[in-house]
Design a protein around this motif. Structure first.
Motif: not given
Length: 401
Positions: A148-167, A196-203
């Motif tokens: 993030d150029p405003l904060t210097g924080e490094v965000h890492h995206s993940v590929i995971k389900p939301l709410g419940a595990d995925y099989r 993940t939103v910070q990396v792959m969203g619209g910011a």
């Protein structure tokens, strides 16, 4: 100069090296697939962010070949080292630049981190010096991390389900032989979703619009598009209903925010593309199996990234209807999301096992397609003869070029 004998370095269907001649041949094949522009006048001025791979590469090649596009492409690619070849995108960009130069296109390429404010400043200055204003911004980035150029924080995206595990079933290659495996992914927590939103969203897309607008670089009728995907309910738990889907929803929300900011002087769209074999998509669990089934079902109705990029350019230039859905998104995925196609894919997905994998899916095609992303498995390429691996990044032209 570095002449090397190169052999594919891969684990399963993922590669850690690339073949420069093969990568160039891939671009050549794309170029020849596209009808050449018939008009002599210069085309629109465009900025393509993510121009070296996937839909960004396809949009760049189509823009150059069919629409005499001018402007700038940005990608972040690794150079050659003593141990490894350069990244596949490096070699693809070099060949794209060569073809553009042969066609007389005023288009250059920047190898840099598009998330950086410094890069935004350099890129917008270059566009201002050479063209004054731009007509189109194509945003097509898939990245594992973003600072993030405003904060210097490094965000890492993940590929995971939301709410419940995925099989689910997944496609694996053991010693080159396609097999079915079983996948289990734990659900993401809130921090992983937000990163993940910070990396792959619209910011970052929004920041590019701000940078261009602040320097008065948006031409009348300016348009911008960001590539997205919806996909099947089969892959929804790991895609649209997962962390990536949260990012894509943010991308779509950002389009509405950009439209509010532009206040009618331009327009932003998200583009829902169809399935494709890209370096980004192959990292998503279960997508390999789904895509292999989809290709078998659709056969000659399959739409390549070039096919879809041609359709997008025709819509953006007014040669075809935009094809908006009820959420204002440009849809290029009707061939995939056709109900009959999805029913057929679901039927295969539910029944397929290791014993009928070869006859029910196009796994060999998928493996070859992945190899071609890195310059391997390309018909007509000599992989026995040592190849020149030291290929320079295309030089930036002067402001008056």
């Amino acid at each position: 100069m570095s002449i090397r004998e190169i052999k594919p370095g891969n684990r399963g269907y993922l590669y850690v090296n690339s073949h420069p001649t093969g990568c160039a041949a891939v671009v050549d094949r794309m170029w020849q697939q596209i009808p050449e522009a018939t008009a002599d006048e210069p085309g629109p001025v465009a900025l393509v962010i993510g121009s070296s791979a996937g839909y960004g590469l396809a949009a760049t090649v189509v823009g150059l070949r069919a629409h005499r596009m001018r402007g700038l492409g940005i990608a972040f690619e690794s150079a050659e080292t003593e141990r490894r070849t350069a990244g596949a995108g490096w070699y693809r960009t070099a060949r794209t630049a060569g073809l553009a130069a042969e066609a007389g296109a005023a288009f250059s390429f920047l190898n840099a981190d598009a998330f950086s404010d410094v890069v935004k400043d350099a890129a917008t200055d270059q566009l201002a010096d050479r063209f004054g204003k731009i007509d189109l911004l194509i945003y097509s980035i898939a990245a594992p991390r973003r600072t993030d150029p405003l904060t210097g924080e490094v965000h890492h995206s993940v590929i995971k389900p939301l709410g419940a595990d995925y099989r689910a079933k997944t496609l694996v290659f053991e010693d080159g032989v396609p097999q079915l495996g079983e996948l289990h992914l734990q659900a993401a927590d809130d921090a992983e979703r937000d990163a993940t939103v910070q990396v792959m969203g619209g910011a970052d897309w929004q920041m590019w619009i701000n940078a261009l607008q602040s320097k008065g670089l948006l031409a009348d009728g300016f348009q911008t598009v960001a590539l997205s995907y919806v996909g099947s309910d089969i892959t929804a738990p790991i895609y649209r209903a997962g962390t990536i889907g949260a990012a894509k929803q943010h991308l779509e929300d950002t389009a509405r925010a950009i439209n509010t900011r532009l206040k009618g002087v331009g327009h932003a769209y998200t583009v829902v593309a169809g399935a494709a074999v890209t370096q980004a998509s192959t990292a998503i669990p279960s997508i390999a199996l789904y895509t292999s089934i989809l290709h078998r079902v659709t056969a000659d109705r399959w739409q390549t990234t070039v096919d879809q990029a041609e359709a997008l350019w025709n819509r953006m230039t007014g040669h075809a209807d935009l094809g908006l859905d009820d959420q204002g998104r440009i849809r290029l995925d009707d061939w995939e999301m056709n109900p009959e196609v999805q029913a057929a894919v679901r039927a295969v997905w539910d029944r397929v096992g290791s014993d009928d994998l070869a006859v029910s899916t196009d796994t060999e095609w998928f493996r070859d397609q992945v190899g071609q992303l890195y310059g391997w498995n390309v018909p007509g390429v000599d992989y026995v003869t040592p190849a020149e691996t030291t290929v320079p990044w295309p030089a930036s032209p002067s402001a008056d070029a």
